[in-house]
Design an enzyme around this catalytic site. Structure first.
Site, PDB file in Angstrom:
ATOM      1  N   LYS A 117     -21.507 -45.306  24.677  1.00 15.52           N
ATOM      2  CA  LYS A 117     -21.878 -45.533  26.068  1.00 15.52           C
ATOM      3  C   LYS A 117     -23.281 -46.142  26.129  1.00 15.52           C
ATOM      4  CE  LYS A 117     -21.492 -41.850  28.621  1.00 15.52           C
ATOM      5  NZ  LYS A 117     -21.677 -40.665  29.497  1.00 15.52           N
ATOM      6  N   LYS A 129     -26.775 -35.125  22.779  1.00 19.63           N
ATOM      7  CA  LYS A 129     -26.326 -34.261  23.880  1.00 19.63           C
ATOM      8  C   LYS A 129     -26.743 -32.837  23.573  1.00 19.63           C
ATOM      9  CE  LYS A 129     -23.897 -34.723  27.669  1.00 19.63           C
ATOM     10  NZ  LYS A 129     -23.668 -35.936  28.487  1.00 19.63           N
ATOM     11  N   GLY A 168     -30.122 -34.647  32.626  1.00 20.24           N
ATOM     12  CA  GLY A 168     -29.176 -33.688  33.185  1.00 20.24           C
ATOM     13  C   GLY A 168     -27.735 -33.996  32.809  1.00 20.24           C
ATOM     14  N   ASP A 169     -26.880 -33.058  33.101  1.00 17.16           N
ATOM     15  CA  ASP A 169     -25.422 -33.203  33.023  1.00 17.16           C
ATOM     16  C   ASP A 169     -24.895 -32.084  33.926  1.00 17.16           C
ATOM     17  OD1 ASP A 169     -23.307 -34.781  31.231  1.00 17.16           O
ATOM     18  OD2 ASP A 169     -22.575 -32.734  31.319  1.00 17.16           O
TER      19      ASP A 169
HETATM   20  N1  GLU Z   1     -25.285 -36.778  31.319  1.00 18.07           N
HETATM   21  C1  GLU Z   1     -25.212 -38.173  31.626  1.00 18.07           C
HETATM   22  C2  GLU Z   1     -24.159 -38.832  30.760  1.00 18.07           C
HETATM   23  O1  GLU Z   1     -23.158 -38.221  30.457  1.00 18.07           O
HETATM   24  C3  GLU Z   1     -26.549 -38.869  31.625  1.00 18.07           C
HETATM   25  C4  GLU Z   1     -27.374 -38.736  30.396  1.00 18.07           C
HETATM   26  C5  GLU Z   1     -28.800 -39.279  30.535  1.00 18.07           C
HETATM   27  O2  GLU Z   1     -29.176 -39.712  31.600  1.00 18.07           O
HETATM   28  O3  GLU Z   1     -29.485 -39.260  29.515  1.00 18.07           O
HETATM   29  O4  GLU Z   1     -24.240 -39.974  30.392  1.00 18.07           O
END
Ligand code: GLU
Length: 448
Positions: A117, A129, A168-169
């Protein structure tokens, strides 16, 4: 040298033998591996250097104890994690998830997808993560603060603006990032670049809260434009009611669509006239309440228990914005019956591998999470740029960059699919394009 297909099968088999219990991680790898075979056939050097064997192993994983005291004075303990998956094209970057379901398998699947991604955004960010099995639901503000402080007391030893930049997530929003940032600052120094998704008052980026939801809608907008079509008059099914869902609904409606659903872990709202976004924001962002409140205050809305993907109603587009594996084969069949022509994922891996096969079989255009929800992390990278510059860009500037990035991601997926797989197989396009850049960097750096 081994044939690419055989090589890929062997990698999957070895992984299944090594981590038989890591269901979600195995699922993410199983979705990914077969799609890169045509690319490996063109690049035998990656087979020779065992690039897949390397890329499925995180560079580093940290697991730690998070002790904290609840409001009654009881000592509680949770597990904290950070998976530093791949740093070939930048510092580890990815969110923190606080949810009782969090375990190593879930964080490894999320970290693995994050690599590709982040590569697709075109920005200099590696994949990572982290999170915890802590459940922020029902906790007081001070409990959340104490938890974040304890979590960061350990995490601060492993992150930094050029090393690993969490955000965040699920379960981690502006409030949690604020507490985490405060604790990092106490322990290390004021370094605004160490976390993204910060509140606007201390160097967060405008449009970051909206970015994942808006980005998913921009992805679909460019897909529709490519077919001389638009959101105008379309019926959209959305799951979730966190920031991804809320801002996907907001943007889809701004572009002329009617978003008729949203959901939480207990049930869903069906509002045939279109979700009232301001009311939804008030309930979720201000009151932090359940969706049943929404139905009480909006006479046109129905509240149902169960999964929103069991709702049988005509619709054009589905935006799953809740969580992993929310759509299985059965639910995918209902979507097809509902007449849905496009599925774009605001969440990470919301469709099982079986559901994805069903989309492709039925000609449903499918934008996988690692492409369609890349807008969130992309704006996180723009937040890092602004922090480095000691500048803040306007909302319009960030939003227009986000739109360009999503256009570029859509076109990359489209063109890569056409070159290596079948036309419109955006999942294969996303995997190959995301992988190609990371693999080349790993090779050039001598890390394979
Ligand atoms: N948690 C988000 C994702 O799944 C954003 C991660 C971020 O901004 O570093 O991509």
């Amino acid at each position: 040298m081994m044939e690419a297909r055989k090589y890929v099968e062997q990698i999957q088999k070895n992984l299944e033998a090594k981590d038989p219990n890591q269901e979600e991680f195995l699922q993410a790898v199983e979705e990914f591996l077969p799609t890169v075979i045509p690319f490996l056939e063109e690049h035998p050097e990656y087979v020779e250097k065992n690039i897949l064997g390397m890329i499925i192993e995180p560079e580093r994983m940290i697991q730690f104890r998070v002790p904290w005291q609840d409001d009654e004075g009881n000592w509680q303990v949770n597990r904290g994690y950070r998976v530093q998956f791949n740093s070939a094209i930048g510092p580890y970057k990815g969110g923190l998830r606080f949810h009782p379901s969090v375990n190593l398998s879930i964080l490894k699947f999320l970290g693995f997808e994050q690599i590709f991604k982040n590569s697709l955004t075109g920005l200099p960010i590696g994949g990572g993560k982290g999170g915890s099995d802590f459940d922020p639901k029902g906790k007081s503000d001070s409990e959340v603060m104490r938890y974040c402080q304890s979590f960061m007391t350990e995490l601060s030893k492993h992150i930094g603006p050029n090393l690993d930049v969490p955000a965040g997530d699920i379960g981690v929003g502006g409030r949690e990032i604020g507490y985490l940032f405060g604790q990092y600052k106490r322990l290390r120094e004021y370094d605004m670049g160490v976390l993204t998704g910060k509140p606007l008052g201390f160097n967060g980026s405008l449009a970051r809260t909206e970015a994942t939801g808006y980005g998913a809608v921009y992805f679909v907008k460019h897909l529709l434009n490519d077919r001389q079509d638009s959101f105008e008059g379309k019926k959209v099914l959305v799951s979730g009611s966190g920031n991804v869902a809320i801002y996907a609904i907001e943007k889809a409606q701004e572009l002329g669509a009617t978003a008729i659903t949203c959901s939480d872990s207990n049930g869903y709202i069906y509002d045939k006239d279109g979700i009232d976004v301001e009311l939804l924001k008030d309930i979720k962002e201000v009151r932090r309440a359940r969706l049943t409140e929404y139905a009480k205050e909006r006479p046109t809305a129905e509240y149902h228990e169960g999964s929103v993907w069991e709702l049988e109603t005509a619709a054009d587009i589905a935006l799953p914005c809740a969580t992993q594996n929310e759509i299985d084969d059965k639910k995918a069949e209902i979507l097809v019956k509902n007449g849905v022509k496009i599925v774009a994922e605001g969440a990470n891996m919301p469709s099982t591998n079986g559901a994805v096969k069903l989309y492709h079989k039925n000609g449903v255009l499918y934008g996988p999470g690692k492409a369609a929800n890349a807008g969130g992390v992309a704006v996180s990278a723009l937040e890092m740029s602004q922090n480095s510059q000691r500048l803040a860009w306007t909302k319009e500037e960030v939003d227009s960059k986000l739109d360009d990035i999503m256009k570029n991601i859509y076109e990359t997926c489209r063109d890569t699919a056409e070159k290596y797989a079948e036309k419109d197989n955006f999942a294969a396009g996303a995997n190959i394009a995301g992988f190609a850049k990371v693999a080349a960097a790993m090779l050039a750096q001598g890390t394979v």
